[in-house]
Design an enzyme around this catalytic site. Structure first.
Site, PDB file in Angstrom:
ATOM      1  N   SER A 149       0.837  -1.202   0.000  1.00 51.37           N
ATOM      2  CA  SER A 149       0.000   0.000   0.000  1.00 51.37           C
ATOM      3  C   SER A 149       0.870   1.249   0.000  1.00 51.37           C
ATOM      4  O   SER A 149       1.611   1.505  -0.930  1.00 51.37           O
ATOM      5  CB  SER A 149      -0.971  -0.032   1.177  1.00 51.37           C
ATOM      6  OG  SER A 149      -1.954   0.960   1.055  1.00 51.37           O
ATOM      7  N   ASP A 300      -3.106   6.695  -3.152  1.00 50.00           N
ATOM      8  CA  ASP A 300      -1.881   6.080  -2.665  1.00 50.00           C
ATOM      9  C   ASP A 300      -1.430   5.025  -3.680  1.00 50.00           C
ATOM     10  O   ASP A 300      -2.112   4.764  -4.678  1.00 50.00           O
ATOM     11  CB  ASP A 300      -2.066   5.535  -1.252  1.00 50.00           C
ATOM     12  CG  ASP A 300      -2.946   4.293  -1.178  1.00 50.00           C
ATOM     13  OD1 ASP A 300      -3.691   4.038  -2.141  1.00 50.00           O
ATOM     14  OD2 ASP A 300      -2.899   3.596  -0.146  1.00 50.00           O
ATOM     15  N   ASP A 302      -1.352   1.811  -4.167  1.00 47.76           N
ATOM     16  CA  ASP A 302      -2.202   0.717  -4.645  1.00 47.76           C
ATOM     17  C   ASP A 302      -3.637   1.165  -4.854  1.00 47.76           C
ATOM     18  O   ASP A 302      -4.520   0.351  -5.125  1.00 47.76           O
ATOM     19  CB  ASP A 302      -2.136  -0.491  -3.714  1.00 47.76           C
ATOM     20  CG  ASP A 302      -2.805  -0.266  -2.367  1.00 47.76           C
ATOM     21  OD1 ASP A 302      -2.819   0.891  -1.891  1.00 47.76           O
ATOM     22  OD2 ASP A 302      -3.317  -1.244  -1.781  1.00 47.76           O
ATOM     23  N   ASP A 304      -6.072   2.248  -3.027  1.00 44.16           N
ATOM     24  CA  ASP A 304      -7.225   1.941  -2.179  1.00 44.16           C
ATOM     25  C   ASP A 304      -7.598   3.124  -1.280  1.00 44.16           C
ATOM     26  O   ASP A 304      -8.640   3.107  -0.623  1.00 44.16           O
ATOM     27  CB  ASP A 304      -7.012   0.663  -1.367  1.00 44.16           C
ATOM     28  CG  ASP A 304      -5.912   0.755  -0.326  1.00 44.16           C
ATOM     29  OD1 ASP A 304      -5.130   1.736  -0.356  1.00 44.16           O
ATOM     30  OD2 ASP A 304      -5.815  -0.162   0.509  1.00 44.16           O
TER      31      ASP A 304
END
Length: 545
Positions: A149, A300, A302, A304
């Site tokens: 992440s 961010d 990734d 999410d």
């Protein structure tokens, strides 16, 4: 003759069982150098299988992310799935563009295929919400996403989703961790190349589902086309999917920060690839000003989570959460509206005003996404740390891409009437009062300082905050138990808890300031900031910080 060293013997045994030549050589070099200090770090214990799986630094040994650790994690996951009756089911594997993510995805696929599962791997680095959505759309029993992440570039991680497309909750996480511990040497885990690589249809299906869920046609086409969105993927994997969603919804292509648009695992333009961190959105702010953007959005790495900038100001997660909840409520979306216990209270006030159910959950989207009921399913969830679920039937996790589209649609609606997101926040303040939220965060080297501070707070909580009486509730006695203390009074609320991911103690602060007339919003914001500063001082004293 020197006596045997148990640490060196342990390291040699690990290296002998490590299937990756580079990782094996890394441990062997440390053993040859007699670097016991570094070996102690590498062998202090295995990575904990926590909230959604594993996360840690890329390095050989059990306390790092590497091929051997991923091999054993996949084998343990497969054993657990088989044990609960899902043997041979479908598993979809996704990965981002971090260092070794593609390799770890292939290792996972080979291990799970070797255990008899029907493994499907996403075709290229894609956002986490695409993987979460694919678990259900493809009828799989589980999903794995290789990502860390918004962690630093030297980290990687391993998120696990179950058949419902949601992150793990206890006791599954502890059971999988036990199954991983029971796996033998990594080099002896059976492997198979009988897995398939999926095509573009998975991403396309996600894009279509997001657009259908958010119904952009409810906003006139001319109003959508008139919006300028500034955007950054923050060197992550969100750009292409986000552009596809905006195009399908009838928006002009977002104006992207060129230095941050392509995936780059080094994250060269940011000190820390997290939109919450100071300075992380500086390039986005500059682009928004140059382009005259109506709104600016940062995802961010990734994708999410997302952060929103409007009128030159980065909005808080609580402000965006309230704006999105208000937007859905005004659209007539009924069901459960949920947020974590450390998030602000305005969303709950909005839900109450509209006569719909709201729920407060422990921290983490694994709880938020499960907050609905059979009669009132979850229709919106958020956490103050920039995570939002505006289309939980599409991705049962936080989703920065669908949230970005929702922000774009709300911006288009407001712009058509000469207003902005911050104007709508002012209107909500006039209607419901100004809900000001903030944090007190203390990073420590000695973790005992955190446990000592929590013990003091439980034994002798403050009786008054901001001059008002408050009552303390120890949330360890809740179901599920949460290591947190909540202090609640008239227009003041504080939740104190240890961070789940960092050596920090955090106090989440909120004060509600009445707004008596149109001219009072600015004054209320000033008073809110003053009261937050006062709360920081009072809580620092109470916690001995």
């Amino acid at each position: 003759m020197s006596l045997p060293d148990p640490l060196l013997d342990t390291a040699r045994a690990w290296a002998a069982a490590d299937p990756h030549p580079g990782d094996r050589a890394e441990i062997e070099a440390l053993v040859a150098a007699g670097d016991t200090a570094e070996l102690e770090r590498r062998f202090a214990g295995p990575l904990t299988f926590g909230t959604a799986g594993l996360r840690g630094p890329l390095r050989a040994g059990p306390a790092g992310m590497n091929a051997a650790v991923v091999t054993r994690a996949a084998a343990g996951l497969g054993a657990w799935l088989t044990g609960v009756g899902h043997g041979g089911g479908g598993v979809v594997v996704g990965f981002d563009a971090r260092h070794r993510s593609d390799e770890f995805a292939r290792v996972t696929a080979a291990v799970l295929a070797g255990a008899g599962f029907a493994v499907q791997v996403l075709p290229r680095p894609l956002p986490t919400p695409v993987l979460s959505s694919a678990v259900r759309s493809r009828g799989c029993v589980a999903g794995v996403m290789v990502t860390a992440s918004h962690n630093p570039p030297q980290d990687n991680g391993y998120k696990v989703y179950l058949a419902d497309g949601a992150q793990l909750v206890p006791p599954a996480d502890r059971e999988i961790e036990a199954a991983i511990a029971a796996v033998g040497p990594a080099c002896e885990v059976p492997l198979s190349d009988e897995w398939v690589t999926l095509g573009d249809e998975v991403e396309a299906g996600y894009v279509d589902a997001v657009v259908r869920a958010l119904q952009p046609d409810r906003v006139p086409a001319a109003d959508r086309a008139a919006v300028t969105v500034a955007y950054t993927a923050m060197h992550g994997v969100g750009a292409a999917t986000t552009r596809a969603v905006f195009a399908a919804a009838g928006f002009a292509p977002p104006v992207s920060v060129p230095e941050q648009d392509a995936p780059d695992p080094a994250f060269p333009t940011v000190a820390f690839p997290n939109p919450e961190e100071p300075g992380a959105v500086d390039l986005l702010l500059a682009l928004a000003e140059r382009s005259g953007a109506d709104v600016a959005i940062a995802e961010d790495p990734d994708a999410d989570r997302c952060s929103v900038v409007c009128d030159g100001r980065q909005l808080t997660g609580d402000e965006v959460g309230a704006l999105l909840a208000d937007w859905l409520l005004r659209r007539g979306v009924r069901g459960t509206y949920a947020s974590s216990l450390v998030s602000g209270s305005l969303m709950h006030a909005l839900a109450q005003a509209h006569g719909v159910r709201s729920a407060e959950t422990p921290t983490g989207f694994k709880w938020i996404i499960r907050a609905g009921t059979d009669d009132e399913p979850l229709v919106f969830g958020y956490e103050e740390a920039l995570g939002y679920a505006v289309a939980p039937d599409v991705a049962r996790d936080k989703d920065g891409i669908s949230a970005a589209l929702a922000v774009g649609l709300l911006t288009a609606e407001l712009k058509a009437t000469g207003r902005t997101l911050t104007d709508r926040l002012d209107e909500l303040a006039r209607e419901h009062g100004l809900f000001a939220t903030g944090q007190l965060s203390a990073r420590v080297e000695d973790l005992s300082l955190i446990s000592d501070a929590m013990a003091r707070l439980r034994e002798d909580p403050p009786q008054r905050l901001l001059g008002r009486p408050v009552t303390a509730a120890d949330l360890l006695h809740e179901d599920p138990p949460v290591d947190a203390v909540r202090l609640l009074g008239d227009g003041v609320r504080v939740v104190v808890r240890p961070s789940g991911t960092e050596p920090k103690l955090k106090a989440y602060l909120e004060t509600v300031v009445p707004v008596h007339d149109d001219a009072g919003v600015i004054a209320a914001r000033g008073r809110g900031e003053d009261e937050l500063d006062q709360l920081r001082g009072e809580m620092a004293h109470a916690l001995g910080l």
